[in-house]
Design a protein around this motif. Structure first.
Motif, PDB file in Angstrom:
ATOM      1  N   ASP A   3       0.530  -0.619   0.491  1.00  0.00           N
ATOM      2  CA  ASP A   3      -0.201   0.088   0.134  1.00  0.00           C
ATOM      3  C   ASP A   3       0.312   1.040   0.076  1.00  0.00           C
ATOM      4  O   ASP A   3       1.354   1.900   1.139  1.00  0.00           O
ATOM      5  CB  ASP A   3      -0.870  -0.298   1.394  1.00  0.00           C
ATOM      6  N   PRO A   4       0.953   2.016  -1.015  1.00  0.00           N
ATOM      7  CA  PRO A   4       1.767   3.922  -1.428  1.00  0.00           C
ATOM      8  C   PRO A   4       1.780   4.637  -0.224  1.00  0.00           C
ATOM      9  O   PRO A   4       2.502   5.582  -0.362  1.00  0.00           O
ATOM     10  CB  PRO A   4       1.570   3.328  -2.648  1.00  0.00           C
ATOM     11  N   THR A   5      -0.201   3.973  -0.085  1.00  0.00           N
ATOM     12  CA  THR A   5      -0.068   5.811   1.230  1.00  0.00           C
ATOM     13  C   THR A   5      -0.160   5.147   2.868  1.00  0.00           C
ATOM     14  O   THR A   5      -0.129   5.656   3.561  1.00  0.00           O
ATOM     15  CB  THR A   5      -1.911   5.284   0.543  1.00  0.00           C
ATOM     16  N   SER A   6       0.706   3.590   2.832  1.00  0.00           N
ATOM     17  CA  SER A   6       0.492   3.756   4.138  1.00  0.00           C
ATOM     18  C   SER A   6       2.010   3.118   4.089  1.00  0.00           C
ATOM     19  O   SER A   6       3.281   2.628   3.777  1.00  0.00           O
ATOM     20  CB  SER A   6       0.470   1.798   4.412  1.00  0.00           C
ATOM     21  N   SER A   7       3.064   4.173   5.386  1.00  0.00           N
ATOM     22  CA  SER A   7       4.638   4.389   5.011  1.00  0.00           C
ATOM     23  C   SER A   7       5.096   3.068   5.905  1.00  0.00           C
ATOM     24  O   SER A   7       6.173   3.244   5.752  1.00  0.00           O
ATOM     25  CB  SER A   7       4.881   5.562   6.491  1.00  0.00           C
ATOM     26  N   SER A   8       4.737   2.440   6.739  1.00  0.00           N
ATOM     27  CA  SER A   8       5.028   1.019   6.422  1.00  0.00           C
ATOM     28  C   SER A   8       5.326  -0.118   5.657  1.00  0.00           C
ATOM     29  O   SER A   8       5.681  -0.733   5.897  1.00  0.00           O
ATOM     30  CB  SER A   8       3.865   0.433   7.707  1.00  0.00           C
ATOM     31  N   ASP A   9       5.045  -0.010   4.725  1.00  0.00           N
ATOM     32  CA  ASP A   9       4.734  -0.533   3.719  1.00  0.00           C
ATOM     33  C   ASP A   9       6.486  -0.260   2.384  1.00  0.00           C
ATOM     34  O   ASP A   9       6.494  -1.452   1.600  1.00  0.00           O
ATOM     35  CB  ASP A   9       3.852  -0.479   3.010  1.00  0.00           C
ATOM     36  N   TYR A  10       7.355   0.795   3.084  1.00  0.00           N
ATOM     37  CA  TYR A  10       7.999   1.090   2.628  1.00  0.00           C
ATOM     38  C   TYR A  10       9.222   0.884   2.677  1.00  0.00           C
ATOM     39  O   TYR A  10       9.673  -0.126   3.892  1.00  0.00           O
ATOM     40  CB  TYR A  10       8.099   2.406   2.285  1.00  0.00           C
ATOM     41  N   LEU A  11      10.414   0.727   1.986  1.00  0.00           N
ATOM     42  CA  LEU A  11      12.116  -0.639   2.131  1.00  0.00           C
ATOM     43  C   LEU A  11      12.777   0.612   3.740  1.00  0.00           C
ATOM     44  O   LEU A  11      13.241   0.231   3.775  1.00  0.00           O
ATOM     45  CB  LEU A  11      12.234  -0.398   1.076  1.00  0.00           C
ATOM     46  N   SER A  12      12.143   1.915   3.739  1.00  0.00           N
ATOM     47  CA  SER A  12      12.590   2.171   4.637  1.00  0.00           C
ATOM     48  C   SER A  12      12.157   3.771   4.747  1.00  0.00           C
ATOM     49  O   SER A  12      10.941   4.147   4.040  1.00  0.00           O
ATOM     50  CB  SER A  12      14.087   3.286   4.022  1.00  0.00           C
ATOM     51  N   LYS A  13      12.672   4.598   6.190  1.00  0.00           N
ATOM     52  CA  LYS A  13      11.427   5.161   6.497  1.00  0.00           C
ATOM     53  C   LYS A  13      11.868   6.913   5.481  1.00  0.00           C
ATOM     54  O   LYS A  13      11.155   7.936   5.476  1.00  0.00           O
ATOM     55  CB  LYS A  13      11.634   5.885   8.042  1.00  0.00           C
ATOM     56  N   ARG A  14      12.584   6.436   4.242  1.00  0.00           N
ATOM     57  CA  ARG A  14      12.931   7.899   3.611  1.00  0.00           C
ATOM     58  C   ARG A  14      11.710   7.532   2.624  1.00  0.00           C
ATOM     59  O   ARG A  14      11.054   8.557   1.625  1.00  0.00           O
ATOM     60  CB  ARG A  14      13.580   7.677   2.662  1.00  0.00           C
ATOM     61  N   GLU A  15      10.618   6.515   2.679  1.00  0.00           N
ATOM     62  CA  GLU A  15       9.003   6.180   2.231  1.00  0.00           C
ATOM     63  C   GLU A  15       9.190   6.535   0.407  1.00  0.00           C
ATOM     64  O   GLU A  15       8.783   7.228  -0.178  1.00  0.00           O
ATOM     65  CB  GLU A  15       8.140   7.068   2.399  1.00  0.00           C
ATOM     66  N   VAL A  16      10.822   6.074  -0.173  1.00  0.00           N
ATOM     67  CA  VAL A  16      10.891   5.977  -1.893  1.00  0.00           C
ATOM     68  C   VAL A  16      10.165   5.503  -2.206  1.00  0.00           C
ATOM     69  O   VAL A  16       9.484   5.414  -3.185  1.00  0.00           O
ATOM     70  CB  VAL A  16      12.376   6.249  -1.303  1.00  0.00           C
ATOM     71  N   VAL A  17      10.833   3.313  -2.004  1.00  0.00           N
ATOM     72  CA  VAL A  17      10.137   2.866  -3.033  1.00  0.00           C
ATOM     73  C   VAL A  17       9.915   1.768  -1.855  1.00  0.00           C
ATOM     74  O   VAL A  17      10.202   1.312  -0.931  1.00  0.00           O
ATOM     75  CB  VAL A  17      12.135   1.686  -3.496  1.00  0.00           C
ATOM     76  N   LEU A  18       8.663   0.654  -3.003  1.00  0.00           N
ATOM     77  CA  LEU A  18       8.537  -0.460  -2.168  1.00  0.00           C
ATOM     78  C   LEU A  18       8.450  -1.390  -3.032  1.00  0.00           C
ATOM     79  O   LEU A  18       8.463  -0.901  -4.394  1.00  0.00           O
ATOM     80  CB  LEU A  18       6.690  -0.135  -1.835  1.00  0.00           C
ATOM     81  N   THR A  19       8.400  -2.604  -2.749  1.00  0.00           N
ATOM     82  CA  THR A  19       8.774  -3.471  -3.063  1.00  0.00           C
ATOM     83  C   THR A  19       7.898  -4.412  -3.128  1.00  0.00           C
ATOM     84  O   THR A  19       7.685  -5.533  -1.749  1.00  0.00           O
ATOM     85  CB  THR A  19      10.151  -4.451  -3.027  1.00  0.00           C
TER      86      THR A  19
END
Length: 228
Positions: free
Chosen positions: A111-127
């Motif tokens: 979920d790109p709208t959820s900060s916890s789904d990103y690979l880092s706290k910078r919220e740049v990329v998700l996989t």
């Protein structure tokens, strides 16, 4: 007849010369600025491409590592690849362990709208990793597939061989003009090949992200897997 003084003519030529030089300097400055911006864009595009490639590769590597830690648990119904129906199943790669058999994955699409789904706290990329499991039928060759169940082991396996197909998709929602909610909708779609999908006309994750203009990359890999 009155004649214009030579001094006045010289002053006019000096003004024209200054204006020409000023125009040339301005053009050189604009050209240099455009070249600098083009170089910056090329550098940014190269960095984004590298980040996407590494993030997508991370999803594939982390899934295979999780499976190899305990193949039986991974193939169990509660495991990271527990869905043996052949349907497409989504997993979101997490930066820290989830404390379940899924290890570093969360069940369901990212979920790109959820900060916890990103690979880092910078919220740049998700996989997001999507997989499908299906039994290899008689007459269907699997000789060209890597046997993930034997990676680093000499233990023989039992049971019917299965094909594990994975798609690891890395996406950077902040690039481009597409909204996070649109990307979220794309990531919930299937990623099966047309020939393996029940609905050959179904829109895939790759199709959807491409159509909306998202910045992403996808790595597809096939393995042969058996229970030990």
């Amino acid at each position: 007849m009155n004649k214009t003084p030579i001094k006045t003519l010289q002053q006019g030529m000096a003004l024209i010369s200054v204006l020409v030089i000023l125009l040339i300097v301005t053009l050189l400055g604009v050209t240099a600025m455009r070249m600098g911006l083009s170089g910056l864009m090329l550098a940014n595009n190269s960095q984004v491409s590298q980040l996407l490639f590494q993030s997508a590769d991370m999803g594939t590597v982390q899934l295979t590592n999780t499976i190899n830690e305990n193949i039986l648990d991974s193939m169990d119904v509660t495991g990271v690849i527990g869905n043996a129906s052949g349907a497409d199943t989504h997993l979101c790669l997490k930066p820290t362990t989830t404390g379940t058999n899924f290890k570093y994955f969360k069940a369901g699409a990212c979920d790109p709208t959820s900060s916890s789904d990103y690979l880092s706290k910078r919220e740049v990329v998700l996989t997001q990793v999507s997989y499908s499991r299906r039994t290899i039928t008689d007459g269907e060759s699997s000789n060209d597939l890597d046997d993930i169940s034997l990676a680093g082991s000499s233990i023989s396996v039992t049971g019917a061989a299965e094909k594990l197909k994975t798609f690891s998709t890395a996406v950077i929602p902040s690039f481009g003009t597409v909204s996070a909610s649109v990307i979220k909708n794309c990531l919930s779609k299937t990623n099966a090949d047309d020939e393996e999908s029940d609905n050959a006309s179904a829109e895939t994750i790759t199709d959807c992200l491409t159509d909306v203009g998202a910045v992403f990359t996808t790595h597809a890999t096939e393995y042969r897997i058996q229970r030990q």
